[in-house]
Design a protein around this motif. Structure first.
Motif, short mmCIF file in Angstrom:
data_model
loop_
_atom_site.label_atom_id
_atom_site.label_comp_id
_atom_site.label_asym_id
_atom_site.label_seq_id
_atom_site.Cartn_x
_atom_site.Cartn_y
_atom_site.Cartn_z
N LYS A 129 0.85 -1.18 0.00
CA LYS A 129 0.00 0.00 0.00
C LYS A 129 0.89 1.24 0.00
CE LYS A 129 -3.89 -0.44 2.32
NZ LYS A 129 -4.76 -0.62 3.51
N THR A 130 0.35 2.32 -0.52
CA THR A 130 1.10 3.58 -0.52
C THR A 130 1.00 4.21 0.86
OG1 THR A 130 0.56 3.91 -2.83
CG2 THR A 130 1.30 5.84 -1.60
N TYR A 131 2.15 4.59 1.37
CA TYR A 131 2.21 5.27 2.66
C TYR A 131 2.12 6.76 2.40
CZ TYR A 131 4.44 6.60 7.16
OH TYR A 131 4.73 7.11 8.39
N ALA A 132 1.10 7.39 2.95
CA ALA A 132 0.96 8.85 2.75
C ALA A 132 0.45 9.47 4.04
CB ALA A 132 0.00 9.15 1.61
N THR A 133 0.97 10.65 4.34
CA THR A 133 0.56 11.34 5.55
C THR A 133 0.05 12.73 5.19
OG1 THR A 133 2.21 10.13 6.82
CG2 THR A 133 1.36 12.13 7.82
N PHE A 134 -1.07 13.11 5.81
CA PHE A 134 -1.64 14.44 5.58
C PHE A 134 -1.63 15.23 6.88
CE2 PHE A 134 -4.04 11.50 2.74
CZ PHE A 134 -3.47 11.92 1.55
N ALA A 135 -1.44 16.53 6.77
CA ALA A 135 -1.62 17.43 7.91
C ALA A 135 -2.89 18.21 7.66
CB ALA A 135 -0.43 18.37 8.04
N VAL A 136 -3.81 18.17 8.62
CA VAL A 136 -5.06 18.94 8.48
C VAL A 136 -5.10 19.97 9.60
CG1 VAL A 136 -6.30 17.07 9.67
CG2 VAL A 136 -7.58 18.84 8.47
N THR A 137 -5.30 21.23 9.19
CA THR A 137 -5.18 22.33 10.15
C THR A 137 -6.46 23.18 10.17
OG1 THR A 137 -2.80 22.43 9.80
CG2 THR A 137 -3.82 24.39 10.75
N SER A 155 -17.63 30.50 20.61
CA SER A 155 -17.88 29.10 20.21
C SER A 155 -17.02 28.71 19.01
CB SER A 155 -19.36 28.88 19.90
OG SER A 155 -19.74 29.74 18.83
N ASP A 156 -16.60 29.68 18.18
CA ASP A 156 -15.68 29.32 17.09
C ASP A 156 -14.28 29.16 17.67
OD1 ASP A 156 -15.85 32.37 17.25
OD2 ASP A 156 -14.05 32.07 16.01
N ASN A 157 -13.70 28.00 17.38
CA ASN A 157 -12.45 27.64 18.08
C ASN A 157 -11.72 26.60 17.23
OD1 ASN A 157 -10.95 25.65 19.85
ND2 ASN A 157 -11.32 27.28 21.34
N ALA A 158 -10.44 26.82 16.98
CA ALA A 158 -9.68 25.92 16.10
C ALA A 158 -9.67 24.49 16.63
CB ALA A 158 -8.25 26.44 15.94
N ILE A 159 -9.59 24.35 17.94
CA ILE A 159 -9.54 22.99 18.51
C ILE A 159 -10.89 22.28 18.36
CG2 ILE A 159 -9.24 21.67 20.65
CD1 ILE A 159 -6.98 23.61 21.41
N ALA A 208 -4.89 24.51 15.04
CA ALA A 208 -4.79 23.15 15.58
C ALA A 208 -4.60 22.22 14.41
CB ALA A 208 -6.05 22.79 16.36
N THR A 209 -3.62 21.30 14.54
CA THR A 209 -3.26 20.43 13.41
C THR A 209 -3.28 18.97 13.84
OG1 THR A 209 -1.84 22.14 12.46
CG2 THR A 209 -1.43 19.88 11.74
N ALA A 210 -3.88 18.16 13.02
CA ALA A 210 -3.80 16.71 13.22
C ALA A 210 -3.00 16.09 12.09
CB ALA A 210 -5.20 16.10 13.25
N THR A 211 -2.21 15.09 12.43
CA THR A 211 -1.50 14.30 11.42
C THR A 211 -2.33 13.05 11.15
OG1 THR A 211 0.60 15.11 12.26
CG2 THR A 211 0.66 13.09 10.94
N GLU A 221 -13.27 24.78 5.28
CA GLU A 221 -12.36 25.81 5.81
C GLU A 221 -11.01 25.23 6.24
OE1 GLU A 221 -13.57 29.26 6.32
OE2 GLU A 221 -14.91 28.34 4.83
N LEU A 222 -10.95 23.92 6.43
CA LEU A 222 -9.70 23.33 6.93
C LEU A 222 -8.62 23.33 5.85
CD1 LEU A 222 -11.21 20.24 8.82
CD2 LEU A 222 -10.55 22.47 9.76
N ASP A 223 -7.38 23.50 6.28
CA ASP A 223 -6.24 23.42 5.36
C ASP A 223 -5.70 21.99 5.36
OD1 ASP A 223 -6.33 26.05 4.84
OD2 ASP A 223 -4.65 26.62 6.14
N TRP A 224 -5.46 21.47 4.15
CA TRP A 224 -4.90 20.12 4.04
C TRP A 224 -3.57 20.20 3.30
CZ3 TRP A 224 -7.08 15.32 5.51
CH2 TRP A 224 -8.35 15.41 6.11
N SER A 225 -2.60 19.42 3.74
CA SER A 225 -1.36 19.33 2.97
C SER A 225 -0.81 17.91 3.05
CB SER A 225 -0.33 20.34 3.48
OG SER A 225 -0.01 20.05 4.81
N ILE A 226 -0.03 17.57 2.02
CA ILE A 226 0.62 16.25 1.99
C ILE A 226 1.97 16.40 2.68
CG2 ILE A 226 1.56 14.46 0.48
CD1 ILE A 226 -0.44 15.40 -1.67
#
Ligand SMILES: [Zn+2]
Length: 475
Positions: free
Chosen positions: A222-230, A243-247, A337-340, A366-371
């Motif tokens: 399988k292809t190993y790929a990781t994304f960061a979502v912020t 109530s609006d909050n990045a976390i 706030a960023t999740a891997t 609205e979330l930012d995604w990157s490889i």
């Protein structure tokens, strides 16, 4: 011990001695078994983890073994790469088969090991009755030692293959995998092959009674790929919360991810895997495998297999959050706030498509995604009946009738890069091990000592099946 039972069964021996067409050896000469052990001892003593700069000296050491055995200097080359190196060895054939070479690949580097955490010194080959111990003993220095010895044994026997055999020992499989990319990019001619054996993965499975129950050949990874979502937010003072909050935004996205499933996918490799594994596993899981093979849309069967971590990855693409970071002060509203999110992508899917699917699944544009990094995707290697037949024949004197099962690995080896460069790659090894004893990358890594003599016989037979038999010198 099962090995003894399967290995020197009298009937098998008689058959081997009587049939001039069978080239399988009943045992490698003791000299070569000792050679593997000596090489392994030298190999383990070299701490070849990333960043320590020990791989080039190790490559040089191995190069010397080949040169001493009579290989031509031009056929044993070290290719340096930023503090590490690869070693290429060409065993010249007479070309009579008119076929392209066979490539044999293993890696010389290891995952770091802290001696304080180990019961035994990880950089000294240690043993008990059953196992060798040491960092890299399973992943991958045992196979480096076996392949080195195999080439020397063939050479000293005067063996002339009907096509070239090429070894590629890479130098950073456990970190950035740049040496294999250097080989496929800058040295394509030197490693060109009809197919590659990635001698790092696959292999025999022992049960708790020590019996060999199946043998796996890796056809795909399988292809190993990781994304960061912020999630981003203007932030503010935590004494004036909103109530609006990045976390919160990121948490909502991750909750949606928890409930999301990629569709089930199958290919020839995974269907054959489930078909042949079903009777070995039996019970509810075995039945689910059989049902999936006859109907890949069987929802109940899919649900049973999805509950099994060892099989869920074979059903399709999986993605799971693995790391979190967020906020910048206790008393401030978080500005980001960023999740891997780590994914193992089913062959045939583009990394960007998988990211697009996740973006839709979390329902927040609205979330930012990157490889993260530069993932390399590769398709499955084509099913190769000749290779499978050679494996069966080569295992027969060791473990008669053992099921040979094609496998798609959820991990990534150098094979992914060979596949991506158009060289079909098959992962296999002469090692037979109980998955319970597989401590690759972990503490107290070990390899069963039985794997040593049988690996030599197995690989010698594989070579003779695929590159022509040895001249028969004595009946
Ligand atoms: Zn490895």
């Amino acid at each position: 011990m099962f090995y003894i039972q399967g290995f020197i069964r009298l009937s098998t021996l008689v058959l081997l001695l009587m049939s001039p067409l069978l080239n399988a050896q009943e045992a490698a000469p003791a000299r070569y078994e000792t050679m593997v052990e000596t090489l392994l001892r030298d190999s383990i003593a070299r701490e070849t983890a990333h960043g320590l700069g020990q791989v080039p000296a190790y490559a040089k050491f191995l190069q010397t073994q080949f040169l001493t055995a009579g290989f031509d200097a031009q056929d044993v080359t070290i290719i340096p790469y930023e503090g590490t190196a690869s070693l290429l060895v060409r065993y010249r054939g007479d070309g009579s088969s008119n076929r392209r070479p066979i490539l044999f690949s293993s890696h010389m580097d290891v995952v770091p090991a802290d001696p304080n955490d180990w019961v035994r010194n990880p950089f000294e080959l240690q043993e008990d009755e059953t196992f060798y111990f040491g960092r890299g003993v399973l992943d991958n220095k045992f196979d480096v030692s076996v392949l080195t010895t195999l080439f020397i044994w063939l050479k000293e026997d005067g063996y002339v293959p009907n096509r070239d055999l090429v070894i590629a020992f890479t130098g950073d499989e456990e970190s950035f995998q740049e040496t294999v990319q250097q080989l496929t990019r800058d040295h394509r001619e030197a490693i060109d092959a009809e197919f590659a054996f990635v001698v790092d993965g696959g292999g025999g499975v022992l049960n708790d009674a020590g019996e060999a129950i199946q043998y796996k050949v890796g056809f795909a990874e399988k292809t190993y790929a990781t994304f960061a979502v912020t999630a981003r937010n203007p932030g503010g003072h935590s004494s004036m919360p909103r109530s609006d909050n990045a976390i919160f935004d990121l948490s909502d996205a991750l909750k949606r991810l928890q409930d999301f499933r990629f569709p089930v996918e199958t290919n020839e490799i995974t269907l054959t895997f489930f078909e042949r594994t079903a009777p070995l596993v039996g019970g509810e899981v075995g039945e689910a495998m059989a049902r999936l093979v006859s109907d890949p849309s069987d929802a109940e069967a899919i649900e049973v297999l999805r509950q099994k971590p060892e099989y869920v990855g074979t059903l399709g693409t999986t993605c799971i959050p693995t790391m979190l970071a967020g906020g910048h002060a206790e008393n401030a509203l978080p500005q980001s706030a960023t999740a891997t999110v780590n994914c193992r992508i089913f062959p045939g899917n583009a990394v960007t498509d998988v990211m697009g699917t996740l973006q839709l699944a979390v329902e927040n544009p609205e979330l930012d995604w990157s490889i993260v990094g530069m993932p390399v995707s590769s398709d499955a290697s084509p099913f190769n009946n000749e290779v499978m037949a050679a494996v069966k024949t080569s295992l027969e004197p060791l473990y008669p009738g053992i099921p040979v099962i094609p496998q798609m690995s959820s991990g990534t080896t150098d094979g992914a890069f060979f596949r991506a460069a158009g060289i079909p790659s098959y992962s296999l090894t002469g090692i037979f091990i109980n998955p319970r004893d597989s401590f690759a990358h972990g503490l107290n890594e070990r390899v069963p000592k039985n794997s040593l003599p049988q690996s030599l016989i197995f690989w010698r037979s594989m070579v003779e099946e695929l590159a022509g038999p040895s001249a028969i010198t004595a009946p």
